[in-house]
Design a protein around this motif. Structure first.
Motif, PDB file in Angstrom:
ATOM      1  N   GLN A 243       4.398  41.458  46.197  1.00 32.84           N
ATOM      2  CA  GLN A 243       3.132  40.740  46.125  1.00 32.84           C
ATOM      3  C   GLN A 243       2.052  41.733  46.521  1.00 32.84           C
ATOM      4  O   GLN A 243       2.023  42.212  47.659  1.00 32.84           O
ATOM      5  CB  GLN A 243       3.101  39.533  47.066  1.00 32.84           C
ATOM      6  CG  GLN A 243       1.765  38.782  47.012  1.00 32.84           C
ATOM      7  CD  GLN A 243       1.707  37.595  47.969  1.00 32.84           C
ATOM      8  OE1 GLN A 243       2.702  37.265  48.617  1.00 32.84           O
ATOM      9  NE2 GLN A 243       0.547  36.963  48.068  1.00 32.84           N
TER      10      GLN A 243
ATOM     11  N   GLU B 139       1.986  29.817  42.010  1.00 27.91           N
ATOM     12  CA  GLU B 139       1.537  28.933  43.084  1.00 27.91           C
ATOM     13  C   GLU B 139       2.582  28.962  44.203  1.00 27.91           C
ATOM     14  O   GLU B 139       3.779  28.782  43.957  1.00 27.91           O
ATOM     15  CB  GLU B 139       1.375  27.504  42.574  1.00 27.91           C
ATOM     16  CG  GLU B 139       0.927  26.518  43.631  1.00 27.91           C
ATOM     17  CD  GLU B 139       0.849  25.106  43.089  1.00 27.91           C
ATOM     18  OE1 GLU B 139       0.359  24.222  43.828  1.00 27.91           O
ATOM     19  OE2 GLU B 139       1.283  24.884  41.935  1.00 27.91           O
ATOM     20  N   ARG B 140       2.106  29.185  45.429  1.00 23.98           N
ATOM     21  CA  ARG B 140       3.009  29.236  46.574  1.00 23.98           C
ATOM     22  C   ARG B 140       3.567  27.842  46.863  1.00 23.98           C
ATOM     23  O   ARG B 140       2.822  26.857  46.914  1.00 23.98           O
ATOM     24  CB  ARG B 140       2.264  29.763  47.803  1.00 23.98           C
ATOM     25  CG  ARG B 140       3.124  29.889  49.059  1.00 23.98           C
ATOM     26  CD  ARG B 140       4.154  30.972  48.909  1.00 23.98           C
ATOM     27  NE  ARG B 140       5.052  31.005  50.065  1.00 23.98           N
ATOM     28  CZ  ARG B 140       6.222  31.597  50.088  1.00 23.98           C
ATOM     29  NH1 ARG B 140       6.665  32.209  49.011  1.00 23.98           N
ATOM     30  NH2 ARG B 140       6.963  31.585  51.160  1.00 23.98           N
TER      31      ARG B 140
ATOM     32  N   ASP C   1      11.995  33.115  47.468  1.00 24.47           N
ATOM     33  CA  ASP C   1      11.503  34.313  48.145  1.00 24.47           C
ATOM     34  C   ASP C   1      12.497  35.465  48.096  1.00 24.47           C
ATOM     35  O   ASP C   1      12.092  36.637  48.048  1.00 24.47           O
ATOM     36  CB  ASP C   1      11.176  33.989  49.604  1.00 24.47           C
ATOM     37  CG  ASP C   1       9.877  33.207  49.747  1.00 24.47           C
ATOM     38  OD1 ASP C   1       8.976  33.390  48.907  1.00 24.47           O
ATOM     39  OD2 ASP C   1       9.761  32.408  50.697  1.00 24.47           O
TER      40      ASP C   1
ATOM     41  N   VAL D  66       2.108  38.585  41.871  1.00 24.40           N
ATOM     42  CA  VAL D  66       3.438  38.328  42.417  1.00 24.40           C
ATOM     43  C   VAL D  66       4.461  38.656  41.340  1.00 24.40           C
ATOM     44  O   VAL D  66       4.291  38.274  40.178  1.00 24.40           O
ATOM     45  CB  VAL D  66       3.583  36.854  42.849  1.00 24.40           C
ATOM     46  CG1 VAL D  66       4.988  36.564  43.365  1.00 24.40           C
ATOM     47  CG2 VAL D  66       2.529  36.499  43.892  1.00 24.40           C
TER      48      VAL D  66
ATOM     49  N   TRP E 127       7.906  30.605  44.937  1.00 28.37           N
ATOM     50  CA  TRP E 127       6.742  30.525  44.070  1.00 28.37           C
ATOM     51  C   TRP E 127       7.083  29.717  42.824  1.00 28.37           C
ATOM     52  O   TRP E 127       8.202  29.789  42.306  1.00 28.37           O
ATOM     53  CB  TRP E 127       6.288  31.931  43.642  1.00 28.37           C
ATOM     54  CG  TRP E 127       5.807  32.767  44.789  1.00 28.37           C
ATOM     55  CD1 TRP E 127       6.571  33.496  45.653  1.00 28.37           C
ATOM     56  CD2 TRP E 127       4.450  32.932  45.205  1.00 28.37           C
ATOM     57  NE1 TRP E 127       5.776  34.122  46.583  1.00 28.37           N
ATOM     58  CE2 TRP E 127       4.467  33.796  46.337  1.00 28.37           C
ATOM     59  CE3 TRP E 127       3.225  32.468  44.737  1.00 28.37           C
ATOM     60  CZ2 TRP E 127       3.312  34.186  46.984  1.00 28.37           C
ATOM     61  CZ3 TRP E 127       2.069  32.860  45.388  1.00 28.37           C
ATOM     62  CH2 TRP E 127       2.118  33.707  46.500  1.00 28.37           C
TER      63      TRP E 127
ATOM     64  N   ASP F  37       7.099  25.819  49.126  1.00 24.50           N
ATOM     65  CA  ASP F  37       8.064  26.054  50.199  1.00 24.50           C
ATOM     66  C   ASP F  37       9.230  26.893  49.690  1.00 24.50           C
ATOM     67  O   ASP F  37       9.892  26.536  48.714  1.00 24.50           O
ATOM     68  CB  ASP F  37       8.607  24.722  50.734  1.00 24.50           C
ATOM     69  CG  ASP F  37       7.571  23.951  51.554  1.00 24.50           C
ATOM     70  OD1 ASP F  37       6.577  24.585  51.970  1.00 24.50           O
ATOM     71  OD2 ASP F  37       7.764  22.737  51.756  1.00 24.50           O
TER      72      ASP F  37
ATOM     73  N   ASP G  10      -1.454  34.997  41.466  1.00 23.63           N
ATOM     74  CA  ASP G  10      -1.505  33.938  42.469  1.00 23.63           C
ATOM     75  C   ASP G  10      -2.827  33.175  42.327  1.00 23.63           C
ATOM     76  O   ASP G  10      -3.904  33.771  42.419  1.00 23.63           O
ATOM     77  CB  ASP G  10      -1.383  34.554  43.865  1.00 23.63           C
ATOM     78  CG  ASP G  10      -1.472  33.534  44.987  1.00 23.63           C
ATOM     79  OD1 ASP G  10      -1.461  32.320  44.704  1.00 23.63           O
ATOM     80  OD2 ASP G  10      -1.545  33.956  46.159  1.00 23.63           O
TER      81      ASP G  10
END
Length: 344
Positions: free
Chosen positions: A217, A134-135, A211, A171, A140, A137, A164
């Motif tokens: 990805q 799950e993305r 990140d 990812v 992940w 800030d 994802d």
């Protein structure tokens, strides 16, 4: 890399296989532990970097040389080779990563074998995935279950893949291979053969990967297409075991049987190479290779006779190793092919 350098790597693999790995293989199986010296010899010989391209510090090997090295080592000590093979999945992924900062930081150490890597793909392959991403800030968050992770306690970094939940993309990121926040449980998975791979399962709950630790990805179709290369390399395991059995059968005086088995192995190898562009053909060739390993090991047990039943016999170990290749890195399609081949 020159032809001489390539030949040196191939020769080193043969020397390590025959002089270090195979003589210790029964003891590795008995103790469930790979000696530290095995990893050191592989690193000192440059064999941790064989999947890296020349422009990034690797040898830039062609597929035939890489296949020969993997088959040679697989026929000598399966747990050493299987654990070491996972490393090359991370090498290849880092080499192709758009995250050049991560690549430049980690890849030189990985190629040299000063950092040992492993991979966890199995949670991302099924639909729906067992490991979900799950993305959030800055990175992940991963949750789910990674069922078979080899090399725990041996490797330094783990490349873990997840699906994802928003896009279905796959990812992949790298994490330290140790207990940490977000890994709720590490459970040993005892194996009846190749237990020295130190295989575990991971329960993942809120594992955060920033990140700057993300390797890639990609869309699911692209991810599955890229699995063909890994699947081809996995096909070296049964052929390596079949090759070792063939040589031992010949040494026991069954020259005609050894010649016949070698011819079958050569044919499977050619089909594996031809299947690189066709996943269905590749899986069919992998099934044929696994069946050949089981048959070659059975022939070795028969040629050895009663002593093959003793726990100190390489024949019984190779027979169990062959069984391992029937299910290792398998997929439902491969399972069905093998069930069909063994029941027909």
């Amino acid at each position: 890399m020159t032809d001489t350098d390539t030949a040196r790597l191939v020769a080193a693999a043969h020397d390590i296989a025959d002089g270090v790995l195979f003589p210790a293989s029964v003891e590795v199986d008995r103790t469930g532990a790979v000696p530290a010296g095995h990893w050191q010899r592989l690193a000192e010989s440059g064999l941790y970097g064989i999947a890296a391209p020349a422009q990034l510090g690797g040898p830039g090997l062609g597929l035939p040389q890489m296949v020969e090295i993997l088959e040679t080592l697989a026929g000598a000590c399966l747990p050493t080779t299987f654990t070491w093979v996972q490393h090359h999945g991370m090498v290849a992924a880092l080499a192709a990563s758009p995250n050049t900062a991560l690549r430049d930081e980690v890849l030189p150490e990985v190629v040299a074998g000063r950092i040992r890597g492993g991979v966890a793909y199995a949670g991302a392959v099924p639909v729906p995935p067992r490991v979900r991403a799950e993305r959030v800030d800055g990175g992940w968050r991963l949750s789910g279950h990674a069922p078979f992770v080899s090399g725990w306690g041996i490797i330094d970094l783990l490349q873990i893949s997840a699906g994802d939940i928003a896009t279905g993309d796959i990812v992949a990121g790298v994490i330290p291979a140790k207990p940490q926040a977000g890994i709720a449980n590490v459970s040993a998975v005892p194996l009846f053969v190749a237990d020295a791979t130190r295989t575990v399962s991971l329960d993942i709950d809120g594992l955060l990967i920033p990140d700057d630790r993300i390797v890639s990805q990609v869309s699911r179709p692209d991810f599955m297409a890229n699995q063909n290369f890994g699947s081809r390399l996995n096909g070296t395991l049964p052929l390596g075991i079949a090759g070792r059995c063939t040589r031992l059968i010949g040494a026991l005086g069954h020259g005609d049987a050894a010649i016949a088995l070698q011819a079958k192995a050569d044919a499977v190898r050619a089909r594996l190479d031809a299947g690189m562009a066709d996943s269905a053909e590749l899986l069919a060739a992998r099934a044929e290779g696994a069946e050949l390993a089981v048959r070659a090991a059975g022939a070795l047990v028969a040629a050895t006779g009663g002593p093959a039943l003793t726990i100190s016999s390489p024949a019984q170990l190779l027979a169990r190793n062959a069984t391992f290749t029937v299910v290792a890195a398998s997929r439902p399609e491969l399972k069905e092919l093998l069930v069909g081949r063994f029941s027909s």
